[in-house]
Design a protein around this motif. Structure first.
Motif, mmCIF file in Angstrom:
data_model
loop_
_atom_site.group_PDB
_atom_site.id
_atom_site.type_symbol
_atom_site.label_atom_id
_atom_site.label_comp_id
_atom_site.label_asym_id
_atom_site.label_seq_id
_atom_site.Cartn_x
_atom_site.Cartn_y
_atom_site.Cartn_z
ATOM 1 N N SER A 33 6.997 -3.697 4.658
ATOM 2 C CA SER A 33 7.997 -4.299 3.766
ATOM 3 C C SER A 33 9.413 -3.867 4.131
ATOM 4 O O SER A 33 10.382 -4.511 3.725
ATOM 5 N N TYR A 34 9.528 -2.782 4.904
ATOM 6 C CA TYR A 34 10.860 -2.303 5.290
ATOM 7 C C TYR A 34 11.489 -3.171 6.384
ATOM 8 O O TYR A 34 12.713 -3.215 6.513
ATOM 9 N N THR A 35 10.647 -3.841 7.189
ATOM 10 C CA THR A 35 11.188 -4.555 8.357
ATOM 11 C C THR A 35 11.001 -6.058 8.312
ATOM 12 O O THR A 35 11.786 -6.796 8.902
ATOM 13 N N ILE A 36 9.960 -6.544 7.625
ATOM 14 C CA ILE A 36 9.657 -7.964 7.694
ATOM 15 C C ILE A 36 10.731 -8.808 7.023
ATOM 16 O O ILE A 36 11.056 -9.919 7.462
ATOM 17 N N ARG A 37 11.338 -8.296 5.943
ATOM 18 C CA ARG A 37 12.405 -9.064 5.285
ATOM 19 C C ARG A 37 13.597 -9.217 6.220
ATOM 20 O O ARG A 37 14.220 -10.277 6.305
ATOM 21 N N GLN A 38 13.965 -8.098 6.875
ATOM 22 C CA GLN A 38 15.114 -8.144 7.783
ATOM 23 C C GLN A 38 14.853 -9.112 8.935
ATOM 24 O O GLN A 38 15.755 -9.808 9.385
ATOM 25 N N ALA A 39 13.582 -9.136 9.411
ATOM 26 C CA ALA A 39 13.250 -10.059 10.487
ATOM 27 C C ALA A 39 13.329 -11.513 10.010
ATOM 28 O O ALA A 39 13.678 -12.412 10.777
ATOM 29 N N ASP A 60 0.836 -1.201 0.000
ATOM 30 C CA ASP A 60 0.000 0.000 0.000
ATOM 31 C C ASP A 60 0.870 1.249 0.000
ATOM 32 O O ASP A 60 2.105 1.179 -0.160
ATOM 33 N N HIS A 61 0.224 2.412 0.191
ATOM 34 C CA HIS A 61 0.935 3.687 0.080
ATOM 35 C C HIS A 61 1.940 3.894 1.203
ATOM 36 O O HIS A 61 2.765 4.804 1.134
ATOM 37 N N GLN A 62 1.903 3.077 2.258
ATOM 38 C CA GLN A 62 2.856 3.193 3.353
ATOM 39 C C GLN A 62 3.949 2.133 3.268
ATOM 40 O O GLN A 62 4.840 2.091 4.129
ATOM 41 N N GLY A 63 3.900 1.274 2.263
ATOM 42 C CA GLY A 63 4.906 0.233 2.123
ATOM 43 C C GLY A 63 4.561 -1.041 2.855
ATOM 44 O O GLY A 63 5.422 -1.921 3.015
ATOM 45 N N ASP A 64 3.318 -1.197 3.333
ATOM 46 C CA ASP A 64 2.889 -2.416 4.012
ATOM 47 C C ASP A 64 2.367 -3.418 2.986
ATOM 48 O O ASP A 64 1.723 -3.037 1.999
ATOM 49 N N PHE A 65 2.656 -4.693 3.229
ATOM 50 C CA PHE A 65 2.207 -5.737 2.311
ATOM 51 C C PHE A 65 0.703 -5.940 2.439
ATOM 52 O O PHE A 65 0.187 -6.259 3.514
ATOM 53 N N SER A 105 21.587 -7.574 3.784
ATOM 54 C CA SER A 105 21.175 -6.173 3.701
ATOM 55 C C SER A 105 20.105 -6.020 2.627
ATOM 56 O O SER A 105 20.277 -6.465 1.487
ATOM 57 N N TYR A 106 19.000 -5.382 2.987
ATOM 58 C CA TYR A 106 17.901 -5.144 2.062
ATOM 59 C C TYR A 106 17.797 -3.670 1.702
ATOM 60 O O TYR A 106 16.716 -3.176 1.361
#
Length: 635
Positions: free
Chosen positions: A223-229, A205-210, A235-236
């Motif tokens: 999407s900014y944090t879930i990959r890193q978790a 969405d417009h905030q970067g959430d899946f 590094s993403y």
């Protein structure tokens, strides 16, 4: 010879193999670029279609709201429930009615057709605020999308919902809305889409959430944090930067990023990404938001597509290599068999050509020498005839003018002696006597040029002769602000020459150099031995000599001075020539001029009495780069 041949053949084979190998590598690179480009275009086409389908979903829902507003007065509760069951397929959780002046949704009143499992109480305040934020200058027939809200309870806990609002009537402050399950809308079109063998789609969405991801635990997460978790060892930053700077700004394109897994495969890998924007209905205040559809696949899928082609290509390279080896072996066998015979024939032809070339070279040199001698003889003959006539005419005029000139000068002197000093005629008579004396001096120069005396050769210390000339002009140089520099070769031997004539030459050249520097400069005089010659260079730092003047520099009677006779350099050239030497001139713009005199150490090889001062000097050599401004004038 045989070793060189074998070495050349081996190098040729190696060069061919390396060239083919390089072309094959280049073809692999070009093929990879082509397949990657086509793969990315295929992915981009899929993302465009998903984005288009989601936008079409919102357009259909907007049309459904408009239709519901038109038919609402005639609908009972059963009709509304039928509408809701129809639109549930499009992601609708409920149908409601909101007013800006109420802060809650009351069952049976404000939310009149909800699903029982939707917690209406969690949505009341948010939907009322969206209704109150509706812009007054918006299009009344266009729906708006309210703020997204994650449900906290019920079977839809954690799901993102948002109202799609449309005013009911212009005269009534009521807003009809669909309560949308945003994740259901995204999943409806992105789920099941595959790129290649294993590429999958996701929507943010417009905030970067899946809103949708094939990994269910990613849905509703940033999407900014879930990959890193998921995999903190990688590094993403690249994908996060793409999301911030391109995807959420509504851009479309292709790129790549580093990921830590793909389906059941873990580890760092490079993924190809295609992305397209989803333009959403505007917010209540008129601002537009964007979702972004992404389609990711590992680049190994591209290599998998290429693998059969690459295998066939390298098979062909191997066969070509074997063919080259076979051809080289066959050629080597044939070449060695005939090499000796060819070598003998080539040696014989080469020897014949060498003899012919030597003979032609000798004949060419003879012809060139004969032509040079012929041209020199012709030029000397023409110059001798021309200047013989000039000399005869000058001698005749000198004889005819000299006696009357002496009489005029003598009579003027006699009359002067009879007059008092204050007589007004004294000044005029002095002018007459002075001009007569100047013309007499000119006649002497003409006589010296036409009938120069033979050099009286004596042993002379050349450096001492140069010092005497430099001392003569020392006072003049200092008065003009000219710095004189002498660089005399101390090992210079005694020379055989006419010291008076050579001194006259040096005086003429030094005088011209000083006259070329009226506002100061540097005068350099140097001597050196040059094989069997002594060389002296006189150089000034004046303005240089123009090219057109250089061509006539040694012509008799040519001068650029107002009162010059034009015989100074001509006489100097004749005197140097009588000594068997040469004089050359060189000039370059803004760097002055340089005169070089070369004289044989042991005097002239033969008498030079028959030589006449030339009409032009073949040894005047202006700088070939550019024409030169004047540095001085010939005497």
């Amino acid at each position: 010879m045989r070793k060189r041949f074998l070495g050349g053949l081996a190098l040729t084979c190696i060069a061919i193999v390396l060239a083919v190998f390089g072309l094959a590598l280049r073809a692999d690179t070009e093929l990879e670029k082509l397949v990657s480009s086509q793969f990315n275009e295929q992915q981009l086409g899929l993302t465009r279609q998903i984005a288009k389908d989601i936008q079409t979903n919102f357009q259909l829902l907007e049309q459904g709201l408009q239709l519901l507003i038109e038919r609402r007065p005639a609908l009972d509760q059963a009709g509304l429930d039928h509408y809701l069951s129809f639109f549930e397929e499009w992601g609708v959780l409920g149908i409601g009615l909101a007013t800006p002046d109420k802060s809650a949704l009351e069952a049976g009143n404000m939310l009149f057709s909800p699903r029982e499992d939707v917690p209406a109480s969690e949505l009341s305040d948010s939907i009322s605020r969206d209704a109150a934020r509706l812009s007054t200058d918006r299009d009344p027939n266009q729906a708006v999308l309210g703020a997204p809200l994650a449900l906290a309870s019920g079977p839809f806990a954690g799901r993102f919902t948002a109202p799609l609002l449309l005013p009911s009537r212009p005269e009534r402050p009521e807003v009809l809305f669909f309560l949308l399950d945003l994740q259901a809308v995204a999943a409806r079109y992105a789920a099941g889409v595959r790129s290649g063998k294993s590429g999958y789609a996701w929507v943010i969405d417009h905030q970067g959430d899946f809103l949708f991801h094939v990994e269910s635990d990613f849905r509703g997460q940033s999407s900014y944090t879930i990959r890193q978790a998921r995999n903190p060892d990688i590094s993403y930053e690249r994908i996060n930067q793409l999301v911030r700077t391109r995807l959420l700004r509504g851009e479309e394109g292709t790129d790549w990023y580093i990921s830590g897994w793909h389906w059941d495969v873990s580890g760092e890998m490079r993924k190809l990404l295609a992305f397209s924007p989803v333009s959403l209905p505007p917010e209540p205040d008129g601002e537009r938001r964007f979702w972004s559809v992404g389609l990711a696949a590992p680049d190994t899928e591209v290599y998998g597509l290429m693998q059969p082609v690459v295998a066939r290509q390298w098979l062909m390279v191997g066969l070509f290599f074997l063919a080259v080896l076979f051809a080289a072996a066959a050629f080597l066998f044939i070449a060695l068999r005939w090499s000796e015979t060819l070598k003998r024939e080539v040696d014989a032809k080469t020897e014949h050509l060498r003899r012919s070339e030597a003979e032609l070279r000798r004949e060419r040199d003879k012809v060139r020498q004969s032509m040079d001698q012929l041209l020199q003889t012709q030029e000397k003959l023409m110059l001798s005839e021309r200047f013989a006539a000039i000399g005869e005419a000058a001698a005749h005029l000198s004889h005819e003018i000299k006696n009357p000139l002496l009489l005029m000068g003598g009579f003027a002197q006699q009359v002067l002696r009879t007059l008092s000093e204050d007589d007004p005629r004294v000044e005029k008579l002095e002018i007459i006597a002075g001009e007569a004396k100047r013309l007499e001096h000119l006649l002497v120069e003409v006589r010296d040029f036409t009938r120069p005396p033979r050099p009286s050769l004596v042993e002379t210390e050349f450096n001492e002769l140069v010092r005497q000339v430099a001392d003569l002009f020392q006072d003049q140089a200092e008065s003009q602000g000219v710095v004189s520099r002498l660089a005399l070769d101390p090992k210079l031997p005694v020379c055989i020459l006419d010291s008076d004539q050579i001194k006259q030459v040096l005086i003429n050249l030094t005088k011209n150099a000083l006259e070329a520097m009226p506002e100061g400069g540097e005068l350099s005089i140097s001597t050196a031995r040059d094989a069997d010659f002594v060389r002296i260079e006189i150089k000034d730092t004046g303005r240089g000599i123009p090219e057109e003047v250089m061509k006539k520099l040694f012509h008799p009677f040519f001068s650029t001075k107002a009162k010059g006779t034009g015989l100074g350099l001509a006489v100097s050239y004749k005197l140097v020539q009588d000594h068997g030497g040469e004089i050359t001139a060189w000039s370059t713009p803004d760097q002055g001029a340089r005169f070089t005199v070369r004289l044989p150490l042991n005097g002239p090889a033969q008498p030079q009495a028959d030589q006449i001062s030339p009409d032009r000097s073949p040894t005047t050599t202006p700088d070939p780069s550019t024409p030169t401004p004047p540095s001085g004038e010939p005497a």
